[in-house]
Write a protein that holds these residues in place. Sequence first.
Motif, short mmCIF file in Angstrom:
data_model
loop_
_atom_site.label_atom_id
_atom_site.label_comp_id
_atom_site.label_asym_id
_atom_site.label_seq_id
_atom_site.Cartn_x
_atom_site.Cartn_y
_atom_site.Cartn_z
N ILE A 169 45.69 34.54 34.60
CA ILE A 169 46.99 33.87 34.72
C ILE A 169 47.51 34.17 36.12
O ILE A 169 47.71 35.33 36.49
N ALA A 170 47.70 33.11 36.90
CA ALA A 170 48.17 33.25 38.28
C ALA A 170 49.57 32.67 38.42
O ALA A 170 49.81 31.53 37.99
N ILE A 171 50.48 33.44 38.98
CA ILE A 171 51.81 32.94 39.33
C ILE A 171 51.77 32.60 40.82
O ILE A 171 51.37 33.43 41.64
N THR A 172 52.18 31.39 41.15
CA THR A 172 52.02 30.89 42.52
C THR A 172 53.37 30.68 43.21
O THR A 172 54.42 30.62 42.57
N LYS A 173 53.30 30.56 44.52
CA LYS A 173 54.51 30.44 45.33
C LYS A 173 55.23 29.11 45.09
O LYS A 173 56.46 29.04 45.08
N LYS A 174 54.44 28.05 44.86
CA LYS A 174 55.01 26.72 44.62
C LYS A 174 54.59 26.22 43.25
O LYS A 174 53.63 26.75 42.66
N VAL A 198 36.16 26.16 39.39
CA VAL A 198 36.51 26.87 38.17
C VAL A 198 36.04 26.06 36.97
O VAL A 198 35.73 24.87 37.08
N ASP A 199 35.98 26.70 35.80
CA ASP A 199 35.57 26.00 34.59
C ASP A 199 36.72 25.20 33.99
O ASP A 199 36.50 24.14 33.41
N ASN A 200 37.93 25.73 34.14
CA ASN A 200 39.10 25.03 33.60
C ASN A 200 40.35 25.55 34.30
O ASN A 200 40.40 26.72 34.70
N ALA A 201 41.34 24.68 34.45
CA ALA A 201 42.61 25.07 35.07
C ALA A 201 43.73 24.24 34.46
O ALA A 201 43.65 23.01 34.46
N ILE A 202 44.77 24.91 33.93
CA ILE A 202 45.91 24.20 33.36
C ILE A 202 47.21 24.89 33.78
O ILE A 202 47.25 26.12 33.89
N PRO A 203 48.27 24.12 34.02
CA PRO A 203 49.56 24.73 34.37
C PRO A 203 50.14 25.49 33.18
O PRO A 203 49.95 25.11 32.02
N VAL A 204 50.86 26.58 33.46
CA VAL A 204 51.56 27.35 32.43
C VAL A 204 52.93 27.75 32.95
O VAL A 204 53.22 27.62 34.15
N ASN A 205 53.77 28.26 32.05
CA ASN A 205 55.09 28.78 32.43
C ASN A 205 55.90 27.75 33.23
O ASN A 205 56.41 28.03 34.32
N ASN A 248 54.98 25.22 34.88
CA ASN A 248 54.32 24.86 36.15
C ASN A 248 54.53 25.87 37.28
O ASN A 248 54.19 25.58 38.43
N ILE A 249 55.05 27.06 36.97
CA ILE A 249 55.13 28.07 38.04
C ILE A 249 53.87 28.94 38.07
O ILE A 249 53.71 29.79 38.94
N GLY A 250 52.99 28.71 37.10
CA GLY A 250 51.74 29.46 37.06
C GLY A 250 50.60 28.57 36.62
O GLY A 250 50.79 27.40 36.26
N ILE A 251 49.41 29.16 36.64
CA ILE A 251 48.21 28.41 36.28
C ILE A 251 47.24 29.32 35.53
O ILE A 251 47.05 30.48 35.91
N GLN A 252 46.69 28.81 34.43
CA GLN A 252 45.65 29.53 33.69
C GLN A 252 44.30 29.05 34.17
O GLN A 252 44.01 27.85 34.14
N ILE A 253 43.47 29.98 34.62
CA ILE A 253 42.18 29.65 35.22
C ILE A 253 41.07 30.33 34.45
O ILE A 253 41.11 31.54 34.22
N ASN A 307 48.79 26.95 48.15
CA ASN A 307 49.72 27.44 47.14
C ASN A 307 49.36 28.90 46.82
O ASN A 307 48.75 29.19 45.79
N PRO A 308 49.75 29.82 47.70
CA PRO A 308 49.29 31.21 47.57
C PRO A 308 49.83 31.92 46.33
O PRO A 308 50.85 31.54 45.76
N LEU A 309 49.11 32.95 45.95
CA LEU A 309 49.45 33.75 44.78
C LEU A 309 50.65 34.65 45.02
O LEU A 309 50.82 35.21 46.09
N LEU A 310 51.43 34.82 43.96
CA LEU A 310 52.44 35.87 43.92
C LEU A 310 52.00 37.01 42.99
O LEU A 310 52.31 38.17 43.23
#
Length: 230
Positions: A133-138, A161-168, A170-175, A194-197
Amino acid sequence: MKQRLQKIIASSGISSRRKAEDLIKNKRVKINGSLASLGSLADPESDDIKLDGKLIVPEEKKYILLNKPEGYVCTMKDTHNRPIINSLINISERIFPIGRLDINTSGLILLTNDGNFSNIVNHPKNRIVKRYIAITKKPVTFQICEALQKGFYLNDGFVKVDNAIPVNNNIGIQIDIHIGRNRIIRRMLEHLKNPLLNLKRTKIGNLNLYGLELGRWRTISKDERDKLLS
């Protein structure tokens, strides 16, 4: 089954393989009463292997799942005196991490003293998926998810990646990803502007962090290991 002698010594927790070679060269190891040499093979189950006259007993295999906090490094020793993840695990056996999470990444990491298990889990050909789970700057857009799944080239080759979907919202992404390279998710998201936080690993195959508090660990059961490797 016959194995290289230095591998048996290292697996017993006495030393590393390199130091085990020195023990053999210095004529401190015997197999069934005869001096061993580099290249000697032995069966740890049936052969009598001794170091300085003391029987070498195979170390019990350990399989650990840790919920790693940020601020810890995934090395056996650290030259900068930063805290290491092994300090969170109170067992006597010498274990090592399977892969790494960088110091600013938290979440699930496995540790073991079983080299074969480690190699199987780590090798990309076995396609054992890791979830982050990645929280991103944008905000995360459909275009970012699509680009991650289609793949692109970084300076060390093609990645996807095998799969990527927005979460939270759209402030994060499940990879989900089965390949492993140094800081790969951070570098992929930086490439997409869109760098990581914050980054947390939540799953490896069938293993997850359910019920495990940050900084805590548990033993992985045989059933869990069998399912992971199936």
